[in-house]
Design an enzyme around this catalytic site. Sequence first.
Site, PDB file in Angstrom:
ATOM      1  N   GLU A 166       0.822  -1.227   0.000  1.00  0.00           N
ATOM      2  CA  GLU A 166       0.000   0.000   0.000  1.00  0.00           C
ATOM      3  C   GLU A 166       0.852   1.271   0.000  1.00  0.00           C
ATOM      4  OE1 GLU A 166      -2.909  -0.300   3.146  1.00  0.00           O
ATOM      5  OE2 GLU A 166      -3.952  -1.951   2.168  1.00  0.00           O
ATOM      6  N   GLU A 285      -5.369  -8.581  -0.384  1.00  0.00           N
ATOM      7  CA  GLU A 285      -6.104  -8.214   0.842  1.00  0.00           C
ATOM      8  C   GLU A 285      -7.559  -8.031   0.464  1.00  0.00           C
ATOM      9  OE1 GLU A 285      -4.806  -5.211   3.603  1.00  0.00           O
ATOM     10  OE2 GLU A 285      -2.681  -5.577   3.166  1.00  0.00           O
TER      11      GLU A 285
END
Length: 489
Positions: A166, A285
């Site tokens: 991320e 995720e």
Amino acid sequence: MTVNKNFTVSEIDPRVYGSFLEHMGRAVYSGIYEPGHATADAKGFREDVKELVRELKVPLIRYPGGNFLSGYNWEDGVGKNRPKKLDLAWKTVETNEVGLHEFLSWAKEVNAEVNMAVNLGTRGVDEARNLVEYCNHPSGSYYSDMRRENGLEAPFKIKTWCLGNEMDGPWQIGMKTAEEYGRLAAETAKVMKLVDPDIELVVCGSSFVEMPTFAEWEATVLEHTYDHVDYLSLHSYYGNQKNNLPNYLAKSVGMDRFIKSVTAICDYIKAKKKSDKTMYLSFDEWNIWYHSLEVDKKNEPWQHAPPILEDIYNFEDALLLGCLMITLIKNSDRVKIACLAQLVNVIAPIMTEKGGEAWRQATFYPFKHAAHYGHGIVLRHNLDVPTYDCEEFNDVPFVESVAVHNDDEIVVFAVNRSEENMDFSVELQGFAPVEIIEFSEISGHDIKQINTKQACPIAPKPSDNAKINSDTLAATLKPLSWNMIRISL
């Protein structure tokens, strides 16, 4: 539903049933690892948790993060001297009792490979190449010999690696622009593959689809990395904060759009580069996450393994998770890896009590059904079904479904989003169905019903509301239900 033996989507990569364990909350400490527990093995890992993980048949586990990754020094978790460090991502204290050797040994015991991640937040190219050398090089070099000195002669042979986590997120330690990350990821990828040319690499996409940088981030990062990586990551979490059931159960439509949007970006860069290579996706995720958001705001910082992100899932969550699982299967031509985030205690299908029992959450069973029986070839299907409109989505089918064919059987997964019975037929063109091996359903619960350590009422039960007539399956799907029907051929 109509399916034809000659019209297929793709073979399913088993790694689509992967999961994720991050050093956060009670995922590792008092989750999988609790020395002194009644079931703990000689290394301190809970046997009761290992049994539940094996029951899920998770083939791949992403590790060690997550946001934790961007401040993590892997050297802290090997050897005898393990320093306690502040984890800035979750504002906790990391003891490093569990590190590379301990985790990879545990993963082997639960029959899972590891999707290892390298820190591109506070570290970079050098740390990444050293870690690959430590893990995968046989011997005769500084880091491979360090591994041997730390007790493991043979290399770990880790196949799949993530290039950071991320990296476009303002919350991320070492956040970077797309240009900064793209250049770093490309150079890191090149060096890692010099150490081990057989590894596969996952490059970071946007943290989630609502990011202001979405699409532009993916395109820029792929401009730099397309020739050096194998997968682009997607992350997304879902919740029912507005307590709107029809809209909540439609959120898998949003997941499908997200996947197709990212696929389009990948194919744009493929065309722009005039490349023959197809970029695949790692949805590394995904899960439901909203129950614990308010409680977690009250957590005191700098604890060791505090109870954070401990969502207790209910029946409507199990239904949505089934819809999301079906969506990943339907997109198996591009989604080759997916990681349910996470595996134990932290927004997880498995919960534990410190010093006590472990139990299955409501979401455990749809995932288990898919991981056990969702293997083979995904059949392209036509579905004639009533639809509805809701707050975020239009033309949502009341039935979300997919059919999978392997050598011996066809497996149909279906969620009935309707609050009424649904007559459901599947025409199996080109197949010779024999009988129904199993019809398991989860139905009839209050939508807010949960499983606890004392009782797990949300679990599959057999149904006899199906029959085979020539080449057609006819079944009744109960209101608000998860269904798995296995048909022998």
